[in-house]
Design a protein around this motif. Structure first.
Motif, PDB file in Angstrom:
ATOM      1  N   GLY A 149      -9.650  -3.496  -4.034  1.00  0.00           N
ATOM      2  CA  GLY A 149      -8.784  -2.337  -3.891  1.00  0.00           C
ATOM      3  C   GLY A 149      -7.332  -2.605  -4.218  1.00  0.00           C
ATOM      4  N   TRP A 162       0.806  -1.209   0.000  1.00  0.00           N
ATOM      5  CA  TRP A 162       0.000   0.000   0.000  1.00  0.00           C
ATOM      6  C   TRP A 162       0.847   1.271   0.000  1.00  0.00           C
ATOM      7  N   TRP A 219      -4.137   9.977 -13.342  1.00  0.00           N
ATOM      8  CA  TRP A 219      -4.414   8.540 -13.354  1.00  0.00           C
ATOM      9  C   TRP A 219      -4.165   7.993 -14.750  1.00  0.00           C
ATOM     10  N   THR A 269       1.622   6.829  -1.125  1.00  0.00           N
ATOM     11  CA  THR A 269       0.619   5.780  -1.023  1.00  0.00           C
ATOM     12  C   THR A 269       0.225   5.365  -2.425  1.00  0.00           C
ATOM     13  N   GLN A 299      -2.066   4.131  -5.235  1.00  0.00           N
ATOM     14  CA  GLN A 299      -3.505   4.205  -5.460  1.00  0.00           C
ATOM     15  C   GLN A 299      -3.838   3.543  -6.778  1.00  0.00           C
ATOM     16  N   PRO A 300      -4.439   2.379  -6.799  1.00  0.00           N
ATOM     17  CA  PRO A 300      -4.713   1.543  -5.625  1.00  0.00           C
ATOM     18  C   PRO A 300      -3.471   0.783  -5.175  1.00  0.00           C
ATOM     19  N   GLY A 301      -3.596   0.014  -4.148  1.00  0.00           N
ATOM     20  CA  GLY A 301      -2.498  -0.833  -3.719  1.00  0.00           C
ATOM     21  C   GLY A 301      -2.224  -1.908  -4.760  1.00  0.00           C
ATOM     22  N   GLN A 320      -2.496   5.602 -10.100  1.00  0.00           N
ATOM     23  CA  GLN A 320      -2.079   6.990  -9.930  1.00  0.00           C
ATOM     24  C   GLN A 320      -0.648   7.118 -10.462  1.00  0.00           C
TER      25      GLN A 320
END
Lengths: 212, 205
Positions: B11, A79, B199, A170, A172-174, B26
């Motif tokens: 996720g 993450w 993104w 971080t 995004q996503p993991g 991202q």
């Protein structure tokens, strides 16, 4: 019926959201974990974390697997990644201890090193480390903190982040690093880095053990 | 469950999973340029042969290839070569004078398929939160105790968020360029790294 009468002797039922180290459950153990590896950054690089860690001291790394992959039965939900300067100096000139970071060197590293994360040959991060500082970073306090007084000019003193120097991001996503997936977490350099700089790389996420 | 395919937890991306709809992450693209003379420099073009600290752009001239698109959420700029000593700075280093010159004379433009979304915005307008200020003491032992340029605290960055974000579809042209109206004074040159944040969707079928 007495409490637990339906439980086999020797097998404790895990309470919801707790991990029971003795439970021989059918699924993996999952818990937050942070892997770290400190490298000495010098020369041309690349500077790859989580390789060549055999025999390293515990303050150098807690990595226990082979070169850039988790072994069978182990996976990692990645993450976040980051770095920190792992050898700080109390003086601006960075002489104490030797090889510690100072302002000049930190600037050079920030703009000449690129942080690279690749998993199974796909890039998930490729960015100058100057883009990674967040919350912490480089700034100066107005007075030298050295003693005895007068030993240094009253210069601005380097403070590498407050309360802790950290550069991290971080994902995004993991990203899931499955068993035996190959990953590369490294710093690439523009040109040759002079001197020795202790940089610790960190991967944060959820470690899955006993993945079937 | 197929033994060779692990179910992806909500996720998380699985790099081995061949997604038909593509993988979205991202991402930040960057391209460093050296600004000195008056004129226009187009970003994310002519990047072949640049080193890894200068760019991570992997596509052709100011467009994404087929199967790739980008949601552009922000642009930013940073001075990528900070100087500790104001005097005798090397080419590209961000001295006080060069930064001030840039703020006075530099604008940025961004257009997608010839529609402008940023038009001649002075780079001075990008600076928010970070920026320029002068610390009261020199931090270089050899120099006099003059005011010393500190480029941003805790970190120098100039950025602009788009509201709303912009979609750059596959193969669509975008033009992100920076313009200097006059050359930097004293023959100076300054290295600036420009960013596009957002993104990235790759592997679109």
């Amino acid at each position: 019926m007495s409490p637990g009468a339906d439980l086999p002797i020797g097998l404790h039922r895990p309470i919801l959201d707790l991990v029971d180290p003795r439970a021989a459950g059918g699924g993996p153990d999952r818990f937050f974990f942070e892997w770290h590896h400190r490298l000495i950054v010098t020369g041309a690089g690349p500077f790859q974390f989580f390789t060549g860690t055999e025999g390293a001291a515990p303050w150098v790394t807690n990595w226990q697997f082979g070169t850039s992959r988790f072994s069978a039965g182990n996976a990692f939900q990645l993450w976040g990644c980051g770095i920190e300067f792992a050898l700080r100096s109390a003086t601006y000139d960075g002489l104490n201890p030797a090889d510690s970071i100072n302002l000049d060197e930190a600037y050079d590293l920030m703009f000449n090193l690129v942080l690279h994360l690749r998993i199974e040959n796909k890039d998930y991060q490729f960015i100058p480390i100057s883009m990674v500082p967040w919350g912490a970073g480089l700034y100066r306090v107005p007075l030298a903190l050295d003693a005895p007084a007068g030993a240094l000019p009253a210069q601005a003193h380097l403070e590498l982040g407050f309360p802790a120097a950290r550069c991290q991001f971080t994902l995004q996503p993991g990203v899931w690093i499955g068993p035996e997936y190959q990953f590369v977490f490294e710093m690439l350099s523009r040109g040759t880095i002079a001197g020795n700089h202790h940089v610790r790389g960190v991967m944060s996420g959820i470690w899955e053990r006993n993945v079937q | 469950m197929n033994i060779a395919v692990h179910p992806v937890l909500t996720g998380l991306l699985d790099p081995r999973n061949p997604r038909i709809e593509g993988e979205t992450i991202q991402w930040t693209w960057y391209h460093e340029v050296r600004l000195a003379a008056a004129g226009t420099t187009t970003l994310f073009t002519a990047t072949a042969g640049l080193n890894i600290a200068q760019t991570n752009w992997t596509f052709g001239f100011n467009r994404f290839s087929a199967t790739n698109q980008f949601i552009l959420a922000s642009i930013a700029a940073e001075f990528s070569n900070l100087a500790q000593a104001q005097a005798a700075a090397a080419a590209g280093e961000a001295t006080n004078q060069r930064v001030v010159d840039l703020l006075n004379t530099c604008t940025v433009d961004l257009a997608i398929e010839t529609k402008e979304y940023v038009r001649r915005l002075p780079i001075s307008r990008l600076i928010a939160g970070g920026g320029l200020f002068v610390a009261p003491r020199s931090t270089t032992v050899a120099e006099v105790a003059s005011a010393h340029l500190a480029l941003g605290e805790p970190y120098p960055m100039a950025g602009l968020s788009f509201a709303p974000a912009l979609l750059i579809p596959p193969l669509m042209r975008f033009d992100f360029f920076v313009r200097l109206d006059t050359a930097l004074s004293g023959g100076g040159a300054i290295d600036v790294r420009f960013f596009m944040g957002g993104w990235w969707t790759r592997g679109i079928q």
